[in-house]
Scaffold this motif. Structure first.
Motif, short mmCIF file in Angstrom:
data_model
loop_
_atom_site.label_atom_id
_atom_site.label_comp_id
_atom_site.label_asym_id
_atom_site.label_seq_id
_atom_site.Cartn_x
_atom_site.Cartn_y
_atom_site.Cartn_z
N LEU A 1 0.84 -1.20 0.00
CA LEU A 1 0.00 0.00 0.00
C LEU A 1 0.87 1.25 0.00
N ASN A 2 0.71 2.08 -1.02
CA ASN A 2 1.38 3.38 -1.05
C ASN A 2 0.44 4.43 -0.45
N GLY A 3 -0.07 4.12 0.70
CA GLY A 3 -1.00 4.93 1.47
C GLY A 3 -1.11 4.27 2.84
N TYR A 4 -1.99 4.78 3.66
CA TYR A 4 -2.00 4.35 5.05
C TYR A 4 -3.28 3.66 5.49
N ALA A 5 -4.40 4.31 5.31
CA ALA A 5 -5.63 3.92 6.01
C ALA A 5 -6.06 2.50 5.69
N HIS A 6 -5.93 2.08 4.45
CA HIS A 6 -6.46 0.78 4.07
C HIS A 6 -5.63 -0.39 4.58
N ALA A 7 -4.53 -0.13 5.25
CA ALA A 7 -3.80 -1.22 5.90
C ALA A 7 -4.64 -1.86 7.00
N ALA A 8 -5.62 -1.13 7.53
CA ALA A 8 -6.45 -1.65 8.61
C ALA A 8 -7.62 -2.49 8.12
N LEU A 9 -7.71 -2.74 6.82
CA LEU A 9 -8.73 -3.63 6.29
C LEU A 9 -8.43 -5.08 6.70
N PRO A 10 -9.43 -5.95 6.68
CA PRO A 10 -9.21 -7.35 7.07
C PRO A 10 -8.56 -8.17 5.95
N TRP A 11 -7.33 -7.84 5.64
CA TRP A 11 -6.58 -8.58 4.63
C TRP A 11 -6.26 -9.98 5.14
N ASN A 12 -6.12 -10.92 4.24
CA ASN A 12 -5.67 -12.26 4.63
C ASN A 12 -4.26 -12.53 4.14
N LYS A 13 -3.53 -11.45 3.82
CA LYS A 13 -2.15 -11.54 3.37
C LYS A 13 -1.33 -10.45 4.08
#
Length: 372
Positions: free
Chosen positions: A90-102
């Motif tokens: 991610l070349n940004g910040y907020a979406h790192a808090a999504l429920p990724w499975n990777k």
């Protein structure tokens, strides 16, 4: 990999994706914000195997982005379900808090709070608090955080709190694309997002009339938020507009001096391109730029036009010093190549893939839902 088509992140993402492709790694580039231009799409097409996607969502630092955060998050998660990546970059910040499975890597190229402090010499207004909360949560959720300079990594910690797994990886460019002419022209060039106050182009315009050489400026005058500085008076600059890669490389190759009296610049790909093209560098006196270019550039306080004018006039009057600085910049630029950047990112990706998976869910962002 997420990206935007607004500024240097686009060039950085394509450079990295091209290097990864040469190592057999496929990249899906999820671009948000304004759609890539036809020229940018052609650039993307030249990267072997690159899967370019565009989502029409405002970037997290844009005005009114809050309403787009959740649908953008859903779009990213759906895209990940479809392409099944090994790593989320991610070349940004907020979406790192999504429920990724990777595993998730966040790269901090800049941020609103540090930009505001540098440009306005004050804390960002309170209406940026939801943005700051989302950035903080994303940094906590990331498996690793990368910044292009130690100065930028320090700024993230200053504004958003401690970063556990932080690393510095310099951005890179392929020097084969940026070549100096044997005979340089008596001219000065500046390149960047001209609408961005951080680039400080107004100061350069103010001193251009005092110089014997013309000052050319290439870049966009239109902000992605909808505003434009295109009609603002810049009586002393030669406006080149937004140039394609080949024409920009030609302009760099001709110019003798690259000037950017920036107030804020976490790395500066345009500076690196100019150095690779044999330009002497005159730069804003910032911790990030001193970190990268000490001994290979002239530094000027961003808000001292008289100093900027004096240093430019001195370089024009002293050709031996001008050539020496250009040589020093070109030699320094060799350390900021694509190969080194790609190798460092491969190390980070490998560490993320091998790291134990967290057993607790990512921290939620209370202010605005980011997606499903």
């Amino acid at each position: 990999m997420t990206a935007d088509a607004v500024g240097g992140v686009w060039d950085y993402a394509l450079e990295l994706a091209r290097g990864l492709a040469l190592r057999g790694i496929r990249v899906t580039l999820a671009v948000m914000g304004p759609a890539p231009s036809p020229t940018q799409r052609a650039q993307a097409t030249s990267v072997q195997g690159l899967d370019l996607r565009h989502g029409d969502f405002k970037l997290e630092w844009m005005e009114g982005a809050e309403s787009d955060m959740a649908p953008a998050g859903d779009w990213l998660l759906d895209l990940a379900d479809h392409v099944k990546p090994d790593v989320i970059h991610l070349n940004g910040y907020a979406h790192a808090a999504l429920p990724w499975n990777k595993p998730v890597l966040v790269v901090g190229h800049s941020c609103v709070l540090s930009w505001w402090r540098a440009v306005h010499d004050a804390e960002a207004p309170t209406n940026w608090r939801p943005y700051a909360d989302r950035v903080s949560a994303g940094l906590v959720a990331a498996g690793a955080v990368v910044a292009p300079t130690q100065a930028m990594l320090d700024a993230l910690e200053t504004h958003y709190g401690p970063i556990v797994n932080g690393k510095v990886i310099w951005n890179g460019r392929n020097s084969a694309n940026w070549q100096a002419r044997v005979e340089k022209e008596p001219s000065i060039i500046s390149v960047g997002r001209i609408w961005d106050e951080a680039k400080n182009i107004r100061v350069l315009d103010g001193v251009a009339a005092e110089l014997d050489w013309p000052v050319e400026v290439a870049g966009s005058w239109r902000s992605p938020n909808g505003g434009s500085t295109e009609d603002a008076p810049t009586a002393n600059l030669r406006r080149l507009g937004q140039l394609g890669p080949e024409e920009l490389a030609d302009r760099y190759g001709r110019a003798s001096i690259f000037a950017l009296p920036a107030r804020y610049e976490p790395f500066g790909l345009s500076i690196l391109e100019a150095a690779m093209s044999g330009c002497a560098l005159v730069l804003g006196d910032l911790p990030s730029l001193r970190e990268l270019w000490t001994g290979a550039a002239v530094f000027v306080p961003p808000d001292e036009p008289a100093t900027l004018s004096r240093e430019l006039r001195r370089l024009i009057a002293e050709p031996d010093r001008l050539r020496g600085l250009a040589t020093a910049a070109r030699q320094r630029a060799r350390g900021y190549g694509t190969e080194r950047m790609v190798a460092r990112y491969l190390d980070v990706y490998a560490d993320l893939v091998d790291a134990p998976r967290p057993v607790t869910p990512h921290r939620e962002i209370a202010a605005v839902p980011l997606g499903r």
